[in-house]
Design a protein around this motif. Structure first.
Motif, PDB file in Angstrom:
ATOM      1  N   HIS A 318       0.850  -1.199   0.000  1.00  0.00           N
ATOM      2  CA  HIS A 318       0.000   0.000   0.000  1.00  0.00           C
ATOM      3  C   HIS A 318       0.881   1.243   0.000  1.00  0.00           C
ATOM      4  O   HIS A 318       0.609   2.224  -0.692  1.00  0.00           O
ATOM      5  N   VAL A 319       1.940   1.173   0.814  1.00  0.00           N
ATOM      6  CA  VAL A 319       2.831   2.331   0.942  1.00  0.00           C
ATOM      7  C   VAL A 319       3.585   2.554  -0.365  1.00  0.00           C
ATOM      8  O   VAL A 319       3.799   3.689  -0.797  1.00  0.00           O
ATOM      9  N   SER A 320       3.978   1.458  -1.022  1.00  0.00           N
ATOM     10  CA  SER A 320       4.640   1.587  -2.322  1.00  0.00           C
ATOM     11  C   SER A 320       3.734   2.302  -3.319  1.00  0.00           C
ATOM     12  O   SER A 320       4.181   3.174  -4.069  1.00  0.00           O
ATOM     13  N   GLU A 366      14.410   6.175  -1.038  1.00  0.00           N
ATOM     14  CA  GLU A 366      13.383   5.358  -0.357  1.00  0.00           C
ATOM     15  C   GLU A 366      12.680   4.431  -1.345  1.00  0.00           C
ATOM     16  O   GLU A 366      11.457   4.275  -1.299  1.00  0.00           O
ATOM     17  N   GLY A 367      13.454   3.836  -2.252  1.00  0.00           N
ATOM     18  CA  GLY A 367      12.896   2.992  -3.293  1.00  0.00           C
ATOM     19  C   GLY A 367      12.579   3.872  -4.483  1.00  0.00           C
ATOM     20  O   GLY A 367      11.751   4.782  -4.378  1.00  0.00           O
ATOM     21  N   THR A 368      13.246   3.614  -5.609  1.00  0.00           N
ATOM     22  CA  THR A 368      12.976   4.456  -6.780  1.00  0.00           C
ATOM     23  C   THR A 368      11.554   4.179  -7.282  1.00  0.00           C
ATOM     24  O   THR A 368      10.936   3.161  -6.933  1.00  0.00           O
ATOM     25  N   HIS A 369      11.087   5.074  -8.109  1.00  0.00           N
ATOM     26  CA  HIS A 369       9.755   4.908  -8.729  1.00  0.00           C
ATOM     27  C   HIS A 369       9.675   3.539  -9.422  1.00  0.00           C
ATOM     28  O   HIS A 369       8.685   2.817  -9.296  1.00  0.00           O
ATOM     29  N   ASP A 370      10.758   3.178 -10.126  1.00  0.00           N
ATOM     30  CA  ASP A 370      10.785   1.882 -10.830  1.00  0.00           C
ATOM     31  C   ASP A 370      10.624   0.721  -9.842  1.00  0.00           C
ATOM     32  O   ASP A 370       9.866  -0.218 -10.091  1.00  0.00           O
ATOM     33  N   THR A 373       7.224   0.317  -8.670  1.00  0.00           N
ATOM     34  CA  THR A 373       6.409  -0.261  -9.753  1.00  0.00           C
ATOM     35  C   THR A 373       6.557  -1.783  -9.734  1.00  0.00           C
ATOM     36  O   THR A 373       5.571  -2.526  -9.852  1.00  0.00           O
ATOM     37  N   LEU A 374       7.797  -2.245  -9.552  1.00  0.00           N
ATOM     38  CA  LEU A 374       8.048  -3.694  -9.550  1.00  0.00           C
ATOM     39  C   LEU A 374       7.430  -4.365  -8.317  1.00  0.00           C
ATOM     40  O   LEU A 374       6.946  -5.502  -8.393  1.00  0.00           O
ATOM     41  N   ILE A 375       7.444  -3.649  -7.187  1.00  0.00           N
ATOM     42  CA  ILE A 375       6.821  -4.198  -5.966  1.00  0.00           C
ATOM     43  C   ILE A 375       5.314  -4.384  -6.208  1.00  0.00           C
ATOM     44  O   ILE A 375       4.727  -5.417  -5.874  1.00  0.00           O
ATOM     45  N   THR A 381       0.652  -9.743  -9.494  1.00  0.00           N
ATOM     46  CA  THR A 381       0.726 -10.947 -10.347  1.00  0.00           C
ATOM     47  C   THR A 381       1.232 -12.181  -9.611  1.00  0.00           C
ATOM     48  O   THR A 381       1.083 -13.300 -10.106  1.00  0.00           O
ATOM     49  N   GLY A 382       1.905 -11.949  -8.466  1.00  0.00           N
ATOM     50  CA  GLY A 382       2.545 -13.076  -7.783  1.00  0.00           C
ATOM     51  C   GLY A 382       3.870 -13.443  -8.431  1.00  0.00           C
ATOM     52  O   GLY A 382       4.502 -14.426  -8.044  1.00  0.00           O
ATOM     53  N   LEU A 383       4.300 -12.666  -9.414  1.00  0.00           N
ATOM     54  CA  LEU A 383       5.555 -12.949 -10.122  1.00  0.00           C
ATOM     55  C   LEU A 383       6.537 -11.821  -9.865  1.00  0.00           C
ATOM     56  O   LEU A 383       6.207 -10.653 -10.102  1.00  0.00           O
ATOM     57  N   SER A 384       7.733 -12.158  -9.368  1.00  0.00           N
ATOM     58  CA  SER A 384       8.713 -11.109  -9.104  1.00  0.00           C
ATOM     59  C   SER A 384       9.563 -10.849 -10.342  1.00  0.00           C
ATOM     60  O   SER A 384      10.107 -11.772 -10.932  1.00  0.00           O
ATOM     61  N   ALA A 385       9.669  -9.572 -10.707  1.00  0.00           N
ATOM     62  CA  ALA A 385      10.493  -9.204 -11.864  1.00  0.00           C
ATOM     63  C   ALA A 385      11.868  -8.714 -11.425  1.00  0.00           C
ATOM     64  O   ALA A 385      12.638  -8.240 -12.238  1.00  0.00           O
ATOM     65  N   PHE A 386      12.159  -8.799 -10.120  1.00  0.00           N
ATOM     66  CA  PHE A 386      13.426  -8.199  -9.689  1.00  0.00           C
ATOM     67  C   PHE A 386      14.178  -8.991  -8.622  1.00  0.00           C
ATOM     68  O   PHE A 386      15.208  -8.538  -8.153  1.00  0.00           O
ATOM     69  N   GLU A 387      13.712 -10.133  -8.201  1.00  0.00           N
ATOM     70  CA  GLU A 387      14.467 -10.857  -7.170  1.00  0.00           C
ATOM     71  C   GLU A 387      14.965 -12.175  -7.735  1.00  0.00           C
ATOM     72  O   GLU A 387      14.269 -12.839  -8.470  1.00  0.00           O
TER      73      GLU A 387
END
Ligand code: FAD
Length: 387
Positions: A318-320, A366-370, A373-375, A381-387
């Motif tokens: 929510h915070v993201s 504090e976490g870039t906009h990008d 977006t990924l979070i 989706t339940g799919l991580s695009a960054f980990e």
């Protein structure tokens, strides 16, 4: 002040009074000199104890002399500080959400008693050191290591972009505990007068200039066991602090955008071209209408976040969403406000260009906009695009 859908009516008397106190403080004590500080690249350090007297550091925490105000009151505080300058809000955010919060949530009783009253009163200043020169968004890959040595730890590594660090008394340093299996990330309270710690200011910033930013090297810095935050291990330590701070940013960005809107609205009604106030032209009205709508929808999101936080139902995602949306909104709207001020808008006589430049930092830290977006993408989706 823009409050298009009457959110003022939802506030308690206490929240309204705290908001007004913050607004008055920012207007009287900081706004008159903020452009000079911005130009000089300095933070007005003399106001830090005054901010403490006003309970501006972690007022939403309980005990140790802290007033435990509502999450809405805390958000309104961040909104008013950032309406003045993002550097002012950043100082309070770091001190409260990134230094006092982890001590309050994960510290020993002795650590709490030593630091929370001093930091709350603004007698001591704190910094939060997660980012490294080679690890920003990917902070979990940090290289800073803590090796056990007798009854303490020895820290080695480099940290960059540590807000407040050049003026700080204590740093919350996140480092890998090299003596434990899997090298978990741990939090260490490092007093800035420890041998082996060398802090430099980062100069040459073109954004967030009225803020003290630093980088530092730790070369065999020894800290006793009692300086380790005992009740947290792993990246959830720093990430939970960031959730607190990002909540404040979601509110703060609304303040910066509101300040831009108010300057643009006033200018549009005063400034005449073609024998008409420019605010009478449809193109300018379109910009004001868009700005007011964007600010109002961001305000609503911030207020909803506070309700969820109060009920312990706030999720980091929510915070993201709110950090991502509200900062992008402020970044876009500050540029439109600057545009409405014509040539005068590029001077430091008006706030929009300063807010616009500040938003480049707020969009990135504090976490870039990008990354936000990924979070959200992962949550949806339940799919991580960054980990
Ligand atoms: P990078 O992580 O190198 O990113 C560069 C670009 O790549 C960005 O656009 C990013 O969005 C993009 N990117 C990265 N990974 C991905 C991916 N997987 N997919 C798509 N795009 C990606 N840190 C602290 O610890 N404490 C502080 O007090 C603090 N204060 C700060 C104050 C200022 C003025 C600034 C500028 C920064 C501060 N920071 C602080 C650091 C801040 O949090 C980092 O700058 C931020 O996390 C981004 O890291 P980076 O700058 O290394 O950029």
């Amino acid at each position: 002040m823009l409050d298009y859908v009457g959110l003022e009516e939802e506030l308690t008397d206490g929240e309204r009074a705290f908001r007004d106190e913050a607004r008055e403080f920012a207007d009287e004590r900081v706004r008159p000199t903020i452009a000079d500080h911005y130009e000089a690249g300095t933070f007005p350090e003399e106001i830090i104890p005054e901010m403490g007297e006003h309970d501006f550091f972690a007022p939403n925490l309980e005990g140790y002399g802290l007033p435990n105000v509502s999450e809405t009151a805390y958000g309104l505080l961040m909104q008013e500080l950032e309406a003045c300058d993002s550097g002012l809000r950043s100082m309070a955010s770091v001190q409260g959400a990134l230094v006092m919060y982890p001590i309050h949530a994960f510290g020993s009783e002795a650590q709490k008693e030593e630091w929370l009253p001093a930091l709350g009163e603004g007698e001591a200043v704190g910094g939060f050191a997660l980012t490294e020169p080679e690890h920003g968004s990917d902070a979990g890959s940090m290289e800073t290591r803590a090796e056990r040595d007798g009854d303490g730890f020895v820290l080695n590594g480099q940290k960059r972009w540590c807000t407040n660090s050049p003026i700080a008394d204590v740093l919350v340093v996140w480092a890998r505990d090299a003596s434990a299996e899997d090298e978990p990330v741990r939090g260490f309270l490092v007093e800035t007068d420890r041998d082996g710690l060398e802090i430099d200011s980062i100069d040459g910033k073109l954004s967030l200039r009225a803020s003290s930013s630093g980088e530092f090297t730790m070369d065999d810095v020894r800290v006793p066991e009692e300086n380790v935050l005992p009740h947290v291990s792993g990246m959830k330590g720093p990430l939970s602090c960031l959730t607190q701070a990002r909540f404040g940013i979601a509110w703060g960005a609304v303040g910066a955008a509101r300040d831009c809107f108010e300057e643009a609205r006033e200018y549009a009604t005063d400034r005449e071209q073609f024998d008409t106030p420019i605010g009478g032209f449809q193109l300018q009205q379109g910009k004001l209408a868009e700005m007011a709508t964007e600010i109002t929808t961001s305000q609503l999101l911030a207020h909803r976040l506070a309700e969820l936080k109060e009920r312990n139902e706030l999720r980091p995602q929510h915070v993201s969403m709110a950090k991502r949306n509200n900062v992008e909104m402020a970044r876009d709207q500050s540029r439109i406000a600057r545009e409405m001020l014509g040539g005068n808008g590029i001077t430091d006589e008006y706030s929009p260009m300063r807010h616009m430049a500040n938003m480049e930092t707020v969009y990135t830290y504090e976490g870039t906009h990008d990354i936000h977006t990924l979070i959200l993408g992962q949550d949806l989706t339940g799919l991580s695009a960054f980990e």
